[in-house]
Design a protein around this motif. Structure first.
Motif, PDB file in Angstrom:
ATOM      1  N   PHE A  44     -16.660  55.545  -7.979  1.00 38.42           N
ATOM      2  CA  PHE A  44     -17.744  54.625  -8.305  1.00 38.42           C
ATOM      3  C   PHE A  44     -17.220  53.688  -9.378  1.00 38.42           C
ATOM      4  CE2 PHE A  44     -21.747  53.690 -10.704  1.00 38.42           C
ATOM      5  CZ  PHE A  44     -22.387  53.008  -9.695  1.00 38.42           C
ATOM      6  N   SER A  45     -16.820  52.500  -8.973  1.00 40.62           N
ATOM      7  CA  SER A  45     -16.148  51.587  -9.900  1.00 40.62           C
ATOM      8  C   SER A  45     -17.114  50.765 -10.754  1.00 40.62           C
ATOM      9  CB  SER A  45     -15.211  50.646  -9.137  1.00 40.62           C
ATOM     10  OG  SER A  45     -15.941  49.923  -8.176  1.00 40.62           O
ATOM     11  N   ASN A  46     -18.407  50.790 -10.449  1.00 44.23           N
ATOM     12  CA  ASN A  46     -19.371  50.021 -11.248  1.00 44.23           C
ATOM     13  C   ASN A  46     -19.509  50.564 -12.662  1.00 44.23           C
ATOM     14  OD1 ASN A  46     -19.783  48.487  -8.992  1.00 44.23           O
ATOM     15  ND2 ASN A  46     -21.744  49.389  -8.480  1.00 44.23           N
ATOM     16  N   ASP A  47     -19.447  51.876 -12.815  1.00 41.28           N
ATOM     17  CA  ASP A  47     -19.545  52.502 -14.129  1.00 41.28           C
ATOM     18  C   ASP A  47     -18.694  53.762 -14.118  1.00 41.28           C
ATOM     19  OD1 ASP A  47     -20.158  53.482 -16.606  1.00 41.28           O
ATOM     20  OD2 ASP A  47     -22.321  53.546 -16.290  1.00 41.28           O
ATOM     21  N   GLU A  48     -17.523  53.703 -14.725  1.00 45.85           N
ATOM     22  CA  GLU A  48     -16.595  54.827 -14.677  1.00 45.85           C
ATOM     23  C   GLU A  48     -17.068  56.031 -15.478  1.00 45.85           C
ATOM     24  OE1 GLU A  48     -12.584  53.727 -15.355  1.00 45.85           O
ATOM     25  OE2 GLU A  48     -12.589  52.266 -13.740  1.00 45.85           O
ATOM     26  N   ASN A  49     -18.055  55.857 -16.364  1.00 48.41           N
ATOM     27  CA  ASN A  49     -18.580  56.977 -17.139  1.00 48.41           C
ATOM     28  C   ASN A  49     -19.421  57.934 -16.302  1.00 48.41           C
ATOM     29  OD1 ASN A  49     -17.442  56.247 -19.619  1.00 48.41           O
ATOM     30  ND2 ASN A  49     -19.079  54.780 -19.971  1.00 48.41           N
ATOM     31  N   VAL A  50     -19.924  57.463 -15.172  1.00 46.42           N
ATOM     32  CA  VAL A  50     -20.727  58.321 -14.300  1.00 46.42           C
ATOM     33  C   VAL A  50     -20.036  58.602 -12.969  1.00 46.42           C
ATOM     34  CG1 VAL A  50     -22.916  57.630 -15.310  1.00 46.42           C
ATOM     35  CG2 VAL A  50     -22.033  56.372 -13.357  1.00 46.42           C
ATOM     36  N   CYS A  51     -18.791  58.222 -12.837  1.00 44.98           N
ATOM     37  CA  CYS A  51     -18.031  58.439 -11.607  1.00 44.98           C
ATOM     38  C   CYS A  51     -17.591  59.903 -11.523  1.00 44.98           C
ATOM     39  CB  CYS A  51     -16.822  57.513 -11.566  1.00 44.98           C
ATOM     40  SG  CYS A  51     -15.768  57.776 -10.138  1.00 44.98           S
ATOM     41  N   VAL A  52     -18.022  60.602 -10.484  1.00 45.00           N
ATOM     42  CA  VAL A  52     -17.690  62.016 -10.307  1.00 45.00           C
ATOM     43  C   VAL A  52     -16.183  62.212 -10.200  1.00 45.00           C
ATOM     44  CG1 VAL A  52     -18.029  64.023  -8.828  1.00 45.00           C
ATOM     45  CG2 VAL A  52     -19.906  62.453  -9.216  1.00 45.00           C
ATOM     46  N   VAL A  53     -15.492  61.300  -9.534  1.00 49.57           N
ATOM     47  CA  VAL A  53     -14.044  61.408  -9.369  1.00 49.57           C
ATOM     48  C   VAL A  53     -13.352  61.321 -10.729  1.00 49.57           C
ATOM     49  CG1 VAL A  53     -12.010  60.362  -8.308  1.00 49.57           C
ATOM     50  CG2 VAL A  53     -14.156  60.468  -7.036  1.00 49.57           C
ATOM     51  N   ASN A  54     -13.770  60.386 -11.569  1.00 48.52           N
ATOM     52  CA  ASN A  54     -13.171  60.251 -12.897  1.00 48.52           C
ATOM     53  C   ASN A  54     -13.471  61.457 -13.780  1.00 48.52           C
ATOM     54  OD1 ASN A  54     -12.162  57.782 -12.196  1.00 48.52           O
ATOM     55  ND2 ASN A  54     -13.751  56.612 -13.212  1.00 48.52           N
ATOM     56  N   ILE A  55     -14.683  61.962 -13.700  1.00 49.34           N
ATOM     57  CA  ILE A  55     -15.060  63.131 -14.506  1.00 49.34           C
ATOM     58  C   ILE A  55     -14.242  64.347 -14.087  1.00 49.34           C
ATOM     59  CG2 ILE A  55     -16.937  64.714 -15.085  1.00 49.34           C
ATOM     60  CD1 ILE A  55     -18.845  62.276 -14.611  1.00 49.34           C
ATOM     61  N   LEU A  56     -14.088  64.556 -12.773  1.00 46.57           N
ATOM     62  CA  LEU A  56     -13.302  65.681 -12.292  1.00 46.57           C
ATOM     63  C   LEU A  56     -11.835  65.531 -12.689  1.00 46.57           C
ATOM     64  CD1 LEU A  56     -13.018  68.320 -10.776  1.00 46.57           C
ATOM     65  CD2 LEU A  56     -12.864  67.019  -8.661  1.00 46.57           C
ATOM     66  N   ALA A  57     -11.301  64.331 -12.614  1.00 47.78           N
ATOM     67  CA  ALA A  57      -9.911  64.090 -13.013  1.00 47.78           C
ATOM     68  C   ALA A  57      -9.719  64.383 -14.501  1.00 47.78           C
ATOM     69  CB  ALA A  57      -9.512  62.664 -12.685  1.00 47.78           C
ATOM     70  N   ALA A  58     -10.668  63.956 -15.328  1.00 54.35           N
ATOM     71  CA  ALA A  58     -10.583  64.221 -16.768  1.00 54.35           C
ATOM     72  C   ALA A  58     -10.660  65.722 -17.038  1.00 54.35           C
ATOM     73  CB  ALA A  58     -11.707  63.489 -17.504  1.00 54.35           C
ATOM     74  N   TYR A  59     -11.550  66.419 -16.350  1.00 50.50           N
ATOM     75  CA  TYR A  59     -11.669  67.871 -16.504  1.00 50.50           C
ATOM     76  C   TYR A  59     -10.377  68.556 -16.078  1.00 50.50           C
ATOM     77  CZ  TYR A  59     -13.139  72.668 -15.763  1.00 50.50           C
ATOM     78  OH  TYR A  59     -13.210  74.031 -15.791  1.00 50.50           O
ATOM     79  N   ASN A  60      -9.829  68.124 -14.958  1.00 50.70           N
ATOM     80  CA  ASN A  60      -8.591  68.694 -14.437  1.00 50.70           C
ATOM     81  C   ASN A  60      -7.454  68.534 -15.446  1.00 50.70           C
ATOM     82  OD1 ASN A  60      -7.553  70.123 -12.307  1.00 50.70           O
ATOM     83  ND2 ASN A  60      -6.860  68.319 -11.198  1.00 50.70           N
ATOM     84  N   GLU A  61      -7.328  67.353 -16.040  1.00 50.61           N
ATOM     85  CA  GLU A  61      -6.282  67.102 -17.041  1.00 50.61           C
ATOM     86  C   GLU A  61      -6.490  67.953 -18.290  1.00 50.61           C
ATOM     87  OE1 GLU A  61      -3.412  65.358 -16.915  1.00 50.61           O
ATOM     88  OE2 GLU A  61      -3.902  65.212 -14.783  1.00 50.61           O
ATOM     89  N   ALA A  62      -7.744  68.089 -18.724  1.00 48.75           N
ATOM     90  CA  ALA A  62      -8.048  68.878 -19.917  1.00 48.75           C
ATOM     91  C   ALA A  62      -7.694  70.352 -19.699  1.00 48.75           C
ATOM     92  CB  ALA A  62      -9.517  68.722 -20.289  1.00 48.75           C
ATOM     93  N   VAL A  63      -7.978  70.861 -18.521  1.00 49.27           N
ATOM     94  CA  VAL A  63      -7.685  72.267 -18.212  1.00 49.27           C
ATOM     95  C   VAL A  63      -6.176  72.492 -18.115  1.00 49.27           C
ATOM     96  CG1 VAL A  63      -7.943  74.055 -16.452  1.00 49.27           C
ATOM     97  CG2 VAL A  63      -9.898  72.703 -17.122  1.00 49.27           C
ATOM     98  N   LYS A  64      -5.465  71.543 -17.507  1.00 44.43           N
ATOM     99  CA  LYS A  64      -4.008  71.684 -17.373  1.00 44.43           C
ATOM    100  C   LYS A  64      -3.307  71.660 -18.724  1.00 44.43           C
ATOM    101  CE  LYS A  64      -3.297  69.763 -12.780  1.00 44.43           C
ATOM    102  NZ  LYS A  64      -2.711  68.639 -12.015  1.00 44.43           N
ATOM    103  N   SER A  65      -3.828  70.892 -19.657  1.00 48.47           N
ATOM    104  CA  SER A  65      -3.166  70.767 -20.955  1.00 48.47           C
ATOM    105  C   SER A  65      -3.421  71.965 -21.862  1.00 48.47           C
ATOM    106  CB  SER A  65      -3.623  69.480 -21.654  1.00 48.47           C
ATOM    107  OG  SER A  65      -4.989  69.559 -21.992  1.00 48.47           O
ATOM    108  N   LYS A  66      -4.381  72.823 -21.529  1.00 47.30           N
ATOM    109  CA  LYS A  66      -4.690  74.003 -22.374  1.00 47.30           C
ATOM    110  C   LYS A  66      -3.818  75.158 -22.068  1.00 47.30           C
ATOM    111  CE  LYS A  66      -8.090  72.624 -24.921  1.00 47.30           C
ATOM    112  NZ  LYS A  66      -8.260  72.796 -26.284  1.00 47.30           N
TER     113      LYS A  66
END
Length: 87
Positions: free
Chosen positions: A65-87
Motif C-alpha cells: 500500500f504505497s499511499n501510506d507506508e505506515n499502515v502498509c501490512v507488507v512494510n510492517i511485516l518486513a520491519a518485524y522480520n528485520e527486528a526479529v532477525k537482528s535479535k
C-alpha cells in the motif's frame, strides 16, 4: 519501535486487511511467508476452523500500500522480520 509493538501492529493490520480469525493469524509461520517485489504471500500449513474437509485455505496475498507506508501490512511485516532477525 519494539518487537512487541511491531507484532501488535502487524497482527492488527493483518486482521483488518485480510478479515481472518485471530486463530488463523496465530497459526502463521515464518517459513510460509514469501516476500516478493510488491507483495507478500502467506501460506498455511494446517487446517483452520473455516476450512472445509476437501478445501484448504489458500494462501493470502497482501499487496504493498504505497499511499501510506505506515499502515502498509507488507512494510510492517518486513520491519518485524528485520527486528526479529537482528535479535
Amino acid at each position: 519501535m519494539s518487537i512487541y509493538d511491531l507484532a501488535c501492529k502487524y497482527a492488527t493490520s493483518f486482521a483488518l486487511a485480510s478479515c481472518h480469525r485471530i486463530s488463523t493469524i496465530h497459526s502463521l509461520k515464518a517459513d510460509y511467508v514469501k516476500f516478493l517485489h510488491d507483495k507478500v504471500v502467506v501460506c498455511f500449513s494446517s487446517l483452520h476452523k473455516q476450512s472445509k474437509p476437501v478445501k484448504h485455505l489458500n494462501g493470502i496475498e497482501m499487496h504493498r500500500f504505497s499511499n501510506d507506508e505506515n499502515v502498509c501490512v507488507v512494510n510492517i511485516l518486513a520491519a518485524y522480520n528485520e527486528a526479529v532477525k537482528s535479535k
